[in-house]
Design a protein around this motif. Structure first.
Motif, PDB file in Angstrom:
ATOM      1  N   LYS A  34      15.421 -11.601 -46.051  1.00 27.38           N
ATOM      2  CA  LYS A  34      16.249 -12.473 -45.230  1.00 27.38           C
ATOM      3  C   LYS A  34      16.233 -11.983 -43.791  1.00 27.38           C
ATOM      4  N   LYS A  35      16.076 -12.916 -42.864  1.00 30.84           N
ATOM      5  CA  LYS A  35      16.071 -12.592 -41.434  1.00 30.84           C
ATOM      6  C   LYS A  35      16.724 -13.724 -40.670  1.00 30.84           C
ATOM      7  N   ASP A  36      17.680 -13.376 -39.794  1.00 32.48           N
ATOM      8  CA  ASP A  36      18.360 -14.363 -38.956  1.00 32.48           C
ATOM      9  C   ASP A  36      18.936 -15.521 -39.770  1.00 32.48           C
ATOM     10  N   GLY A  37      19.493 -15.190 -40.941  1.00 33.62           N
ATOM     11  CA  GLY A  37      20.126 -16.192 -41.778  1.00 33.62           C
ATOM     12  C   GLY A  37      19.175 -17.062 -42.565  1.00 33.62           C
ATOM     13  N   LYS A  38      17.884 -16.805 -42.465  1.00 35.93           N
ATOM     14  CA  LYS A  38      16.881 -17.595 -43.179  1.00 35.93           C
ATOM     15  C   LYS A  38      16.229 -16.742 -44.260  1.00 35.93           C
ATOM     16  N   TYR A  39      15.887 -17.373 -45.370  1.00 31.80           N
ATOM     17  CA  TYR A  39      15.274 -16.678 -46.499  1.00 31.80           C
ATOM     18  C   TYR A  39      13.768 -16.935 -46.511  1.00 31.80           C
ATOM     19  N   PHE A  40      13.020 -15.869 -46.734  1.00 29.82           N
ATOM     20  CA  PHE A  40      11.570 -15.945 -46.792  1.00 29.82           C
ATOM     21  C   PHE A  40      11.100 -15.366 -48.120  1.00 29.82           C
ATOM     22  N   MET A  41      10.109 -16.002 -48.714  1.00 34.90           N
ATOM     23  CA  MET A  41       9.555 -15.491 -49.960  1.00 34.90           C
ATOM     24  C   MET A  41       8.038 -15.591 -49.922  1.00 34.90           C
ATOM     25  N   ILE A  42       7.379 -14.476 -50.212  1.00 41.07           N
ATOM     26  CA  ILE A  42       5.925 -14.445 -50.323  1.00 41.07           C
ATOM     27  C   ILE A  42       5.582 -14.330 -51.803  1.00 41.07           C
ATOM     28  N   THR A  43       4.667 -15.171 -52.253  1.00 41.80           N
ATOM     29  CA  THR A  43       4.243 -15.178 -53.654  1.00 41.80           C
ATOM     30  C   THR A  43       2.716 -15.183 -53.704  1.00 41.80           C
ATOM     31  N   THR A  59      10.188 -20.857 -47.545  1.00 47.14           N
ATOM     32  CA  THR A  59      11.387 -20.566 -46.756  1.00 47.14           C
ATOM     33  C   THR A  59      12.536 -21.466 -47.207  1.00 47.14           C
ATOM     34  N   ALA A  60      13.757 -20.983 -46.947  1.00 47.44           N
ATOM     35  CA  ALA A  60      14.953 -21.759 -47.280  1.00 47.44           C
ATOM     36  C   ALA A  60      16.088 -21.335 -46.373  1.00 47.44           C
ATOM     37  N   ASP A  96      15.092  -6.089 -37.984  1.00 48.32           N
ATOM     38  CA  ASP A  96      14.014  -7.022 -38.325  1.00 48.32           C
ATOM     39  C   ASP A  96      12.709  -6.303 -38.658  1.00 48.32           C
ATOM     40  N   ALA A  97      12.817  -5.162 -39.338  1.00 47.76           N
ATOM     41  CA  ALA A  97      11.646  -4.392 -39.744  1.00 47.76           C
ATOM     42  C   ALA A  97      11.502  -4.485 -41.259  1.00 47.76           C
ATOM     43  N   PHE A  98      10.393  -5.048 -41.709  1.00 44.44           N
ATOM     44  CA  PHE A  98      10.159  -5.248 -43.132  1.00 44.44           C
ATOM     45  C   PHE A  98       8.740  -4.818 -43.473  1.00 44.44           C
ATOM     46  N   ILE A  99       8.592  -4.211 -44.657  1.00 47.45           N
ATOM     47  CA  ILE A  99       7.283  -3.785 -45.139  1.00 47.45           C
ATOM     48  C   ILE A  99       6.898  -4.629 -46.351  1.00 47.45           C
ATOM     49  N   ASP A 105       6.338 -16.940 -33.713  1.00 47.55           N
ATOM     50  CA  ASP A 105       7.103 -18.202 -33.687  1.00 47.55           C
ATOM     51  C   ASP A 105       8.121 -18.257 -34.821  1.00 47.55           C
ATOM     52  N   GLY A 106       8.728 -17.112 -35.102  1.00 47.70           N
ATOM     53  CA  GLY A 106       9.790 -17.053 -36.102  1.00 47.70           C
ATOM     54  C   GLY A 106       9.318 -17.009 -37.541  1.00 47.70           C
ATOM     55  N   MET A 107       8.007 -16.972 -37.761  1.00 47.80           N
ATOM     56  CA  MET A 107       7.474 -16.961 -39.121  1.00 47.80           C
ATOM     57  C   MET A 107       6.761 -15.647 -39.396  1.00 47.80           C
ATOM     58  N   PRO A 108       6.857 -15.138 -40.620  1.00 47.13           N
ATOM     59  CA  PRO A 108       6.212 -13.867 -40.961  1.00 47.13           C
ATOM     60  C   PRO A 108       4.693 -13.992 -40.992  1.00 47.13           C
ATOM     61  N   VAL A 109       4.050 -12.938 -40.534  1.00 46.75           N
ATOM     62  CA  VAL A 109       2.589 -12.879 -40.505  1.00 46.75           C
ATOM     63  C   VAL A 109       2.160 -11.513 -41.043  1.00 46.75           C
TER      64      VAL A 109
END
Length: 380
Positions: free
Chosen positions: A270-279, A294-295, A333-336, A361-365
């Motif tokens: 979760k970052k800035d109130g938004k949920y991200f999931m990588i599958t 994302t959600a 905002d540091a994620f591994i 642009d606000g999206m994980p890369v």
């Protein structure tokens, strides 16, 4: 004093200083994705499909102990600890397999993707993992739940079963719940069958016994609510299920994500109130292209996006598969991105691919680095 004794003492002191220097020099200060990674005993870290808990200034890495010839659980879930994420100390077996043939976690069963969360209310450490019963292949599709008073264990199995028997997903319509078609009405892998899966065919099939749970992760939100995210419906649909306050069971609230999308290996943050999931997709032990979802709400609607990996090797997620996304303590905002390179022909030689989650642009890369360190998060 005898000169020979003095020279001997000098030699001992010099050697001690030398080995202390070598030991200091041997301390890791970088990540080397895909390379051999050794613990404090100079043994290969054996914690595959793992996840990391941060508790009271220490990181605890839990994973599957694998041998040279088998992916089955002959030892159990291992635990390693670290204060810097580069160097890991072997804490032993956190959850040991049983010698009792009647135990669900008897030696030779399948224990995969263990994750541990801490319950602030009960003071217990709670482990979830994908469990397959010995001799039954992947038919059981159980989740196992174990608890401990200490992060390193030992953990005790308290239950295993399928998820939310007798409960409907929150985002399944009345028409989908009441449909009367059966699995035997369809030929598998046809467009009609895929549409039926999307409309809840397998949810209805497993309604009484509970939903299947295979590849999985855990997530604790800012309000301390816990969630179990798992691949269900024969790995065709992801589910997110809300946990009870003690994290030991389910509230009955759960949703389906990307029905019939064939996703596994979920990793969420979760970052800035938004949920991200990588599958990932489902290609057995072979790597494939990652997916991003994302959600705005964890039990809300999830949106599918293109592969977050870019550059050479991105089409196979750098020859790896996601297992967990680790927030770095003390860094904003540091994620591994934690992933595995599976080697079923020699499982113990499976390699770990840890990469920084960057943002554009606000999206994980995800980008490949031959080596990197935590300072990459200071360069934003």
């Amino acid at each position: 004093m005898n000169m020979k004794i003095l020279n001997y003492k000098y030699l001992i002191i010099t050697l001690a200083a030398f080995f202390a220097f070598v030991h200091v020099r041997a301390q890791e200060t970088e990540f080397h994705p895909g390379k051999l990674w050794f613990d404090n005993n100079q043994r290969l870290i054996n914690a595959h499909g793992g996840g990391v808990l941060y508790h009271e200034g220490q990181y605890y890495w839990f994973g599957e102990h694998k041998g040279e010839r088998s992916n089955a659980a002959w030892v159990g879930v291992t635990c390693y600890s670290s204060s810097d994420l580069y160097n890991w100390s072997d804490e032993g077996v956190a959850l040991a397999v049983s010698k009792d043939n009647t135990s669900p976690i008897v030696a030779g069963s399948t224990i995969e993707r263990p994750k541990v969360i801490y319950n602030e209310t009960t003071g217990k450490f709670v482990m979830y993992f994908h469990l397959e019963l010995k001799g039954q292949g992947y038919e059981a599709a159980h989740v196992g739940v174990a608890v401990s008073d200490k992060p390193t264990g030992p953990y005790e199995l308290v239950k295993n079963d399928r998820v939310n028997p007798g409960e409907w997903p929150l985002n399944m319509t009345e028409a989908q719940r009441n449909a009367t078609d059966k699995v035997e009405d369809y030929e598998w892998w046809t467009p009609e069958w895929t549409k039926a899966i999307e409309n809840g065919l397998f949810v209805r099939r497993d309604f009484e016994s509970g939903q299947m749970s295979r590849d999985m992760t855990l997530f604790v939100d800012d309000d301390q609510k816990g969630y179990h995210i798992y691949s269900s419906e024969d790995n065709l649909t992801l589910h997110i299920a809300e946990l009870t306050e003690d994290y030991l069971s389910y509230t009955g609230k759960y949703i389906r994500i990307a029905p019939a999308g064939h996703n596994e290996a979920p990793a969420i943050f979760k970052k800035d109130g938004k949920y991200f999931m990588i599958t990932s997709g489902c290609t057995g032990w072979d790597p494939n292209e990652a997916r991003l979802l994302t959600a705005d709400h964890v039990l809300g609607e999830w949106t599918l996006h293109p592969n977050p990996a870019v550059g050479k090797g991105a089409e196979l997620t750098f020859h790896s598969q996601s297992t967990y996304i680790l927030p770095v303590a003390g860094k904003k905002d540091a994620f591994i991105f934690m992933a595995d390179r599976w080697r079923p022909e020699n499982p113990i030689d499976g390699r770990y691919v840890w990469l920084p989650v960057l943002f554009e642009d606000g999206m994980p890369v995800l980008k490949w680095f031959n080596k990197w360190d935590l300072s990459v998060f200071d360069e934003k």
